[in-house]
Design a protein around this motif. Sequence first.
Motif, PDB file in Angstrom:
ATOM      1  N   LEU A   1      42.293  -6.647  66.284  1.00  0.00           N
ATOM      2  CA  LEU A   1      40.953  -7.034  65.964  1.00  0.00           C
ATOM      3  C   LEU A   1      40.794  -7.917  67.545  1.00  0.00           C
ATOM      4  O   LEU A   1      39.787  -8.077  68.046  1.00  0.00           O
ATOM      5  CB  LEU A   1      40.687  -7.821  65.019  1.00  0.00           C
ATOM      6  CG  LEU A   1      40.423  -7.052  63.695  1.00  0.00           C
ATOM      7  CD1 LEU A   1      40.528  -7.474  62.393  1.00  0.00           C
ATOM      8  CD2 LEU A   1      39.212  -5.920  63.937  1.00  0.00           C
ATOM      9  N   GLY A   2      41.909  -8.796  67.561  1.00  0.00           N
ATOM     10  CA  GLY A   2      41.669  -9.669  68.776  1.00  0.00           C
ATOM     11  C   GLY A   2      41.460  -9.199  70.087  1.00  0.00           C
ATOM     12  O   GLY A   2      40.682  -9.477  71.098  1.00  0.00           O
ATOM     13  N   GLY A   3      42.408  -8.081  70.402  1.00  0.00           N
ATOM     14  CA  GLY A   3      42.327  -7.191  71.567  1.00  0.00           C
ATOM     15  C   GLY A   3      41.098  -6.474  71.663  1.00  0.00           C
ATOM     16  O   GLY A   3      40.338  -6.528  72.811  1.00  0.00           O
ATOM     17  N   THR A   4      40.529  -5.912  70.547  1.00  0.00           N
ATOM     18  CA  THR A   4      39.245  -5.345  70.721  1.00  0.00           C
ATOM     19  C   THR A   4      38.032  -6.350  70.939  1.00  0.00           C
ATOM     20  O   THR A   4      37.149  -5.885  71.766  1.00  0.00           O
ATOM     21  CB  THR A   4      38.929  -4.803  69.312  1.00  0.00           C
ATOM     22  OG1 THR A   4      40.025  -3.625  68.992  1.00  0.00           O
ATOM     23  CG2 THR A   4      37.649  -3.635  69.454  1.00  0.00           C
ATOM     24  N   ILE A   5      38.132  -7.347  70.204  1.00  0.00           N
ATOM     25  CA  ILE A   5      36.985  -8.544  70.501  1.00  0.00           C
ATOM     26  C   ILE A   5      37.243  -8.868  72.072  1.00  0.00           C
ATOM     27  O   ILE A   5      36.092  -8.799  72.543  1.00  0.00           O
ATOM     28  CB  ILE A   5      37.220  -9.695  69.638  1.00  0.00           C
ATOM     29  CG1 ILE A   5      36.751  -9.338  68.128  1.00  0.00           C
ATOM     30  CG2 ILE A   5      36.427 -10.655  70.096  1.00  0.00           C
ATOM     31  CD1 ILE A   5      37.324 -10.217  67.324  1.00  0.00           C
TER      32      ILE A   5
ATOM     33  N   VAL B   1      40.794   3.636  76.527  1.00  0.00           N
ATOM     34  CA  VAL B   1      40.923   2.296  76.364  1.00  0.00           C
ATOM     35  C   VAL B   1      41.882   1.425  77.321  1.00  0.00           C
ATOM     36  O   VAL B   1      41.412   0.526  77.859  1.00  0.00           O
ATOM     37  CB  VAL B   1      41.078   1.679  74.926  1.00  0.00           C
ATOM     38  CG1 VAL B   1      41.478   0.376  74.558  1.00  0.00           C
ATOM     39  CG2 VAL B   1      40.022   2.228  73.813  1.00  0.00           C
ATOM     40  N   PRO B   2      43.118   2.090  77.296  1.00  0.00           N
ATOM     41  CA  PRO B   2      43.872   1.267  78.268  1.00  0.00           C
ATOM     42  C   PRO B   2      43.632   1.386  79.808  1.00  0.00           C
ATOM     43  O   PRO B   2      43.513   0.242  80.577  1.00  0.00           O
ATOM     44  CB  PRO B   2      45.325   2.121  78.007  1.00  0.00           C
ATOM     45  CG  PRO B   2      45.316   2.646  76.955  1.00  0.00           C
ATOM     46  CD  PRO B   2      43.680   2.904  76.561  1.00  0.00           C
TER      47      PRO B   2
ATOM     48  N   ALA C   1      48.541  -4.408  79.788  1.00  0.00           N
ATOM     49  CA  ALA C   1      49.757  -4.518  79.190  1.00  0.00           C
ATOM     50  C   ALA C   1      49.603  -4.989  77.815  1.00  0.00           C
ATOM     51  O   ALA C   1      50.139  -4.504  76.869  1.00  0.00           O
ATOM     52  CB  ALA C   1      50.555  -5.470  79.912  1.00  0.00           C
ATOM     53  N   ILE C   2      48.625  -5.824  77.544  1.00  0.00           N
ATOM     54  CA  ILE C   2      48.386  -6.304  76.157  1.00  0.00           C
ATOM     55  C   ILE C   2      47.649  -5.220  75.369  1.00  0.00           C
ATOM     56  O   ILE C   2      48.243  -4.795  74.237  1.00  0.00           O
ATOM     57  CB  ILE C   2      47.301  -7.451  76.382  1.00  0.00           C
ATOM     58  CG1 ILE C   2      47.937  -8.765  76.954  1.00  0.00           C
ATOM     59  CG2 ILE C   2      46.586  -7.667  74.864  1.00  0.00           C
ATOM     60  CD1 ILE C   2      47.103  -9.941  77.100  1.00  0.00           C
ATOM     61  N   VAL C   3      46.594  -4.403  75.912  1.00  0.00           N
ATOM     62  CA  VAL C   3      46.088  -3.394  75.124  1.00  0.00           C
ATOM     63  C   VAL C   3      47.183  -2.281  74.785  1.00  0.00           C
ATOM     64  O   VAL C   3      47.336  -1.769  73.744  1.00  0.00           O
ATOM     65  CB  VAL C   3      44.965  -2.570  76.105  1.00  0.00           C
ATOM     66  CG1 VAL C   3      44.491  -1.278  75.505  1.00  0.00           C
ATOM     67  CG2 VAL C   3      43.807  -3.729  76.085  1.00  0.00           C
TER      68      VAL C   3
END
Length: 530
Positions: free
Chosen positions: A195-199, A322-323, A343-345
């Motif tokens: 959720l944090g990454g998507t936001i 997405v990446p 890298a985070i995604v």
Amino acid sequence: MTEEHQTLALLLFSAFVAVTLGITTWVSRNRRGSAEEFYAGGRLFSPMENGFAIAGDYMSAASFLGVTGLIALFGYDGLLYVVGFLVAWLVVLFLVAELVRNCGRFTLADVVAARMRERPVRVAAGTSSVTVSVLYLVAQMVGAGSLVVLLLGGTSDAARAWTVIGVGALMVIYVSLGGMRATTWIQIVKAVLLLGGTIALTVLVLMRFHGDLNRLLLTAAERSGHGAAFLAPGLKYGGDWTARFDFISLGLALVLGTAGLPHILSRFYTVPTARAARRSVVWAVGLIGGFYLMTIVLGFGAAAILGPDTVRASNAAGNTAVPLLALDLGGGAGSTGGTVLFAIVAAVAFATILAVVAGITLASSASVAHDLYASLRRRGGKPRSEVTVARIAAVGVGAVAIALGLLARDLNVAFLVGLAFAVAASANLPVLLYSLFWRGFTTRGAVWAVYGGLVPAVLLVVLSPVVSGSPDSLFPGIDLQFFPLQNPGLVSIPLGFLAGWLGTVTSAEVPDEVKHAETEVRSLTGAGAA
């Protein structure tokens, strides 16, 4: 991808694996070793914790990678997955969650067997649950393979194969050592990360278009090469009547399938009461709804910023949209921001896959041990502990999922999950609803409902364009295609309900009114629930 991308993404992913293995080790040292602890985590989770875990279980690689890729490639028609995945939770909330928590103990078969002859019902429900779980696992394995190919900057089949094997090995470790408690905490951690990454990505996409959604959609349509058709129904499912029936079939499978997914049903047993189960679903619906709204922005953002051709060039099924979007939003290839965001995604996507496969593997191994083994083992022999059998089953299920994941590596992960949903809606949902709501339902009806949905669903997939007869099939060199639709739900779901009804009305068995009354009171009030 540059070495910086690879190194940072692998470091972040390794950190997640280390944390989750630490959770698993800690839980394995502090558990009681009972079946209730292994299957249901001691029923100690709060509604909020279980809601986050359900969301973590449900927001899989199909959602994060597959759905966004389909929207990027097909526009409006890709949204059908979002609608189906989300609307399905209304069925779960109003028809299933509270009643299943009151009537069952660990698995779907517990609900049905409460008023039927146990052995045939458990064998049928266990077989169906394992089949659905393996199909769902295959989608996660395909997502893992697509990610590693992008991460390592090549298309090496060996790299993809070893990634799938590694994911399979980790999921076996999580389930075997930690059981439901470790799996739940892994899913909670993963849900927060996802959720944090998507936001963050959604905010960056909207900032790129200065918060103007209309401009975002128009740019996506312009870059798609299809113009206004990209924002209208029919790009994927409107070519002919076969495509339109495929759309109806997919919609039925997505909306009805969630209520029959074994790993979702098993989550309702991890809370102490039926009220807590209902509140868990409310939490999950809020989290999942917000997530899917953001995937719409990401899908159209990928189409507008990258263009469908770029997405398709990286992965024909769109699984890496997405990446790639994260890389561009961070500043592009070679930039520090792009490297970090990519890298985070990538790490979050890997974490998503690991958490979901752990939950599915646990549910399928529970079905093997609690339903199949307990029903089929020879009487008189020395019985093994159910928990021991479940751990052994986790290895077997993992091996099958790895093999099928390698075979289906070029298919879209959301599409593969659609097949799992179709089988769940065809085999599990009819027997579940009949057991809860039909007073005259019998053992034969239960067995026929399961096999009457399961066998046609699997057979129609084998005879569909998914397996053979087209360039995009698993086996393009052969042609066994007989059934024209890619998703069998339109035919197999009604067959499951019909078979359950037919088995009941032709059965000589007299329905047990007392057991039905007990089940009804228990399902509605929770009296006598485990």
